[in-house]
Design a protein around this motif. Structure first.
Motif, PDB file in Angstrom:
ATOM      1  N   THR A  96      49.478  39.021  61.260  1.00  0.00           N
ATOM      2  CA  THR A  96      50.044  40.237  60.665  1.00  0.00           C
ATOM      3  C   THR A  96      51.539  40.014  60.482  1.00  0.00           C
ATOM      4  O   THR A  96      52.159  39.262  61.234  1.00  0.00           O
ATOM      5  CB  THR A  96      49.854  41.477  61.565  1.00  0.00           C
ATOM      6  OG1 THR A  96      50.324  41.173  62.885  1.00  0.00           O
ATOM      7  CG2 THR A  96      48.419  41.918  61.639  1.00  0.00           C
ATOM      8  N   ILE A  97      52.092  40.677  59.490  1.00  0.00           N
ATOM      9  CA  ILE A  97      53.541  40.637  59.292  1.00  0.00           C
ATOM     10  C   ILE A  97      54.083  41.941  59.861  1.00  0.00           C
ATOM     11  O   ILE A  97      53.693  43.025  59.438  1.00  0.00           O
ATOM     12  CB  ILE A  97      53.897  40.456  57.811  1.00  0.00           C
ATOM     13  CG1 ILE A  97      53.354  39.108  57.316  1.00  0.00           C
ATOM     14  CG2 ILE A  97      55.414  40.531  57.609  1.00  0.00           C
ATOM     15  CD1 ILE A  97      53.555  38.855  55.831  1.00  0.00           C
ATOM     16  N   LEU A 147      58.724  29.150  53.502  1.00  0.00           N
ATOM     17  CA  LEU A 147      57.665  29.421  54.485  1.00  0.00           C
ATOM     18  C   LEU A 147      57.274  30.901  54.465  1.00  0.00           C
ATOM     19  O   LEU A 147      56.080  31.240  54.515  1.00  0.00           O
ATOM     20  CB  LEU A 147      58.120  29.005  55.891  1.00  0.00           C
ATOM     21  CG  LEU A 147      57.150  29.338  57.034  1.00  0.00           C
ATOM     22  CD1 LEU A 147      55.807  28.643  56.831  1.00  0.00           C
ATOM     23  CD2 LEU A 147      57.749  28.947  58.380  1.00  0.00           C
ATOM     24  N   ALA A 148      58.269  31.782  54.354  1.00  0.00           N
ATOM     25  CA  ALA A 148      57.974  33.222  54.305  1.00  0.00           C
ATOM     26  C   ALA A 148      57.145  33.564  53.067  1.00  0.00           C
ATOM     27  O   ALA A 148      56.223  34.387  53.126  1.00  0.00           O
ATOM     28  CB  ALA A 148      59.274  34.024  54.328  1.00  0.00           C
ATOM     29  N   VAL A 149      57.460  32.912  51.959  1.00  0.00           N
ATOM     30  CA  VAL A 149      56.720  33.157  50.710  1.00  0.00           C
ATOM     31  C   VAL A 149      55.271  32.699  50.852  1.00  0.00           C
ATOM     32  O   VAL A 149      54.331  33.419  50.497  1.00  0.00           O
ATOM     33  CB  VAL A 149      57.398  32.424  49.518  1.00  0.00           C
ATOM     34  CG1 VAL A 149      56.488  32.385  48.301  1.00  0.00           C
ATOM     35  CG2 VAL A 149      58.723  33.094  49.177  1.00  0.00           C
ATOM     36  N   GLN A 152      53.292  35.035  53.082  1.00  0.00           N
ATOM     37  CA  GLN A 152      52.978  36.310  52.411  1.00  0.00           C
ATOM     38  C   GLN A 152      51.869  36.127  51.370  1.00  0.00           C
ATOM     39  O   GLN A 152      50.960  36.954  51.258  1.00  0.00           O
ATOM     40  CB  GLN A 152      54.239  36.885  51.756  1.00  0.00           C
ATOM     41  CG  GLN A 152      55.245  37.391  52.787  1.00  0.00           C
ATOM     42  CD  GLN A 152      56.545  37.841  52.139  1.00  0.00           C
ATOM     43  OE1 GLN A 152      56.623  38.934  51.589  1.00  0.00           O
ATOM     44  NE2 GLN A 152      57.564  36.997  52.193  1.00  0.00           N
ATOM     45  N   HIS A 153      51.952  35.035  50.606  1.00  0.00           N
ATOM     46  CA  HIS A 153      50.921  34.743  49.601  1.00  0.00           C
ATOM     47  C   HIS A 153      49.551  34.616  50.267  1.00  0.00           C
ATOM     48  O   HIS A 153      48.567  35.210  49.801  1.00  0.00           O
ATOM     49  CB  HIS A 153      51.301  33.442  48.865  1.00  0.00           C
ATOM     50  CG  HIS A 153      50.294  32.956  47.869  1.00  0.00           C
ATOM     51  ND1 HIS A 153      50.564  32.837  46.522  1.00  0.00           N
ATOM     52  CD2 HIS A 153      49.002  32.551  48.025  1.00  0.00           C
ATOM     53  CE1 HIS A 153      49.475  32.379  45.903  1.00  0.00           C
ATOM     54  NE2 HIS A 153      48.512  32.199  46.796  1.00  0.00           N
ATOM     55  N   PHE A 163      48.390  36.602  43.952  1.00  0.00           N
ATOM     56  CA  PHE A 163      49.812  36.716  43.605  1.00  0.00           C
ATOM     57  C   PHE A 163      50.053  37.551  42.351  1.00  0.00           C
ATOM     58  O   PHE A 163      51.109  38.152  42.192  1.00  0.00           O
ATOM     59  CB  PHE A 163      50.478  35.331  43.498  1.00  0.00           C
ATOM     60  CG  PHE A 163      50.171  34.558  42.234  1.00  0.00           C
ATOM     61  CD1 PHE A 163      49.093  33.687  42.166  1.00  0.00           C
ATOM     62  CD2 PHE A 163      50.989  34.684  41.119  1.00  0.00           C
ATOM     63  CE1 PHE A 163      48.835  32.963  41.007  1.00  0.00           C
ATOM     64  CE2 PHE A 163      50.735  33.966  39.951  1.00  0.00           C
ATOM     65  CZ  PHE A 163      49.646  33.105  39.895  1.00  0.00           C
ATOM     66  N   LEU A 164      49.057  37.611  41.466  1.00  0.00           N
ATOM     67  CA  LEU A 164      49.218  38.413  40.240  1.00  0.00           C
ATOM     68  C   LEU A 164      49.509  39.869  40.583  1.00  0.00           C
ATOM     69  O   LEU A 164      50.272  40.554  39.906  1.00  0.00           O
ATOM     70  CB  LEU A 164      47.938  38.348  39.381  1.00  0.00           C
ATOM     71  CG  LEU A 164      47.461  36.959  38.978  1.00  0.00           C
ATOM     72  CD1 LEU A 164      46.094  37.053  38.313  1.00  0.00           C
ATOM     73  CD2 LEU A 164      48.460  36.291  38.045  1.00  0.00           C
ATOM     74  N   ASP A 165      48.902  40.359  41.673  1.00  0.00           N
ATOM     75  CA  ASP A 165      49.092  41.756  42.086  1.00  0.00           C
ATOM     76  C   ASP A 165      50.529  42.033  42.522  1.00  0.00           C
ATOM     77  O   ASP A 165      50.960  43.184  42.510  1.00  0.00           O
ATOM     78  CB  ASP A 165      48.170  42.083  43.278  1.00  0.00           C
ATOM     79  CG  ASP A 165      46.709  41.848  42.952  1.00  0.00           C
ATOM     80  OD1 ASP A 165      46.301  42.186  41.834  1.00  0.00           O
ATOM     81  OD2 ASP A 165      45.986  41.314  43.809  1.00  0.00           O
TER      82      ASP A 165
END
Ligand code: ZN
Length: 185
Positions: A96-97, A147-149, A152-153, A163-165
Motif C-alpha cells: 500500500t502507498i 522507483l516511485a513511478v 505507482q504504476h 497507466f492510461l487511466d
C-alpha cells in the motif's frame, strides 16, 4: 527411477493484455499461509523470470492471470538506455502507498499489458510504501523518482488500473515507432 526431479524449472508466463478481465479486476491480499505455499513461491520466481524475459521493469501478478497482491520490480543498467536508473530486485506483497508527495513529475510509461504504446503520466514524485517481502517480513520505505513511478504504476495494476487511466489527457499517447521518431530525446 523414483528419484525426484530436483532441477530448477522456471516458466515464462503468458502476459494478459488490456481487454482481458483479469487486468481490470482488483486483486486480493495474501495470507501468510498462502504466501508460504510453494506454488506461490514458484509463481514469484516465474514472475521475475517473465519480467526479465520481456524486459519489463515491473510486473503485477494479475498481469500473469493471478488476481493476487504481488509485485516484482527490477531495473538493470542497459547499454541501450543509459539514463535508466537501477532498481534492485524487489518483491512486494500486499503493498500500500501510505503517503504521496505534493510535487508531481511527468514521465513516459509503457506497459507489457498495453503493448506498443507509450504515454506521459503525471505522478507524485515521492511516496511511502508499506508492504511485505516474499517471507512475509514487514517493509516500510520511501521511494523517489523512477522507483516511485514504477511502484505507482504496478500498484495501480493491483487495483485494476492501467497507466492510461492516470494520463492527464491522451495527447501524448504514441506508438513505439513514432515515439522513437518524434519524442525520444
Ligand atoms: Zn503495466
Amino acid at each position: 527411477m523414483a528419484q525426484s526431479l530436483n532441477v530448477f524449472i522456471m516458466s515464462i508466463l503468458k502476459v494478459a493484455r488490456l481487454g482481458h478481465p483479469v487486468i481490470r479486476k482488483p486483486t486480493s491480499p495474501l495470507s501468510e499461509k498462502e504466501l508460504k505455499d510453494p506454488r506461490v513461491q514458484t509463481l514469484i520466481d516465474d514472475m521475475v523470470g517473465t519480467m526479465r524475459e520481456y524486459a519489463g521493469v515491473g510486473l503485477a501478478a494479475n498481469q500473469v492471470h493471478h488476481s493476487k497482491q504481488i509485485l516484482v520490480l527490477e531495473s538493470k543498467k542497459n547499454p541501450r538506455y543509459e539514463d535508466v536508473e537501477e532498481i534492485p530486485l524487489m518483491v512486494l506483497v500486499n503493498p500500500t502507498i501510505t503517503w504521496f508527495s505534493d510535487d508531481v513529475m511527468e514521465d513516459w510509461e509503457g506497459c507489457l499489458s498495453v503493448p506498443y504504446l507509450k504515454g506521459k503520466v503525471p505522478r507524485p514524485q515521492s511516496i511511502e510504501v508499506k508492504a511485505f517481502n516474499r517471507k512475509m517480513q514487514k517493509l516500510d520505505f520511501k521511494a523517489n523518482g523512477f522507483l516511485a513511478v514504477v511502484i505507482q504504476h504496478e500498484l495501480d495494476h493491483l487495483n485494476g488500473k492501467v497507466f492510461l487511466d492516470s494520463m492527464k489527457d491522451l495527447s501524448t499517447l504514441t506508438h513505439l515507432d513514432e515515439y522513437g521518431k518524434y519524442w525520444a530525446e
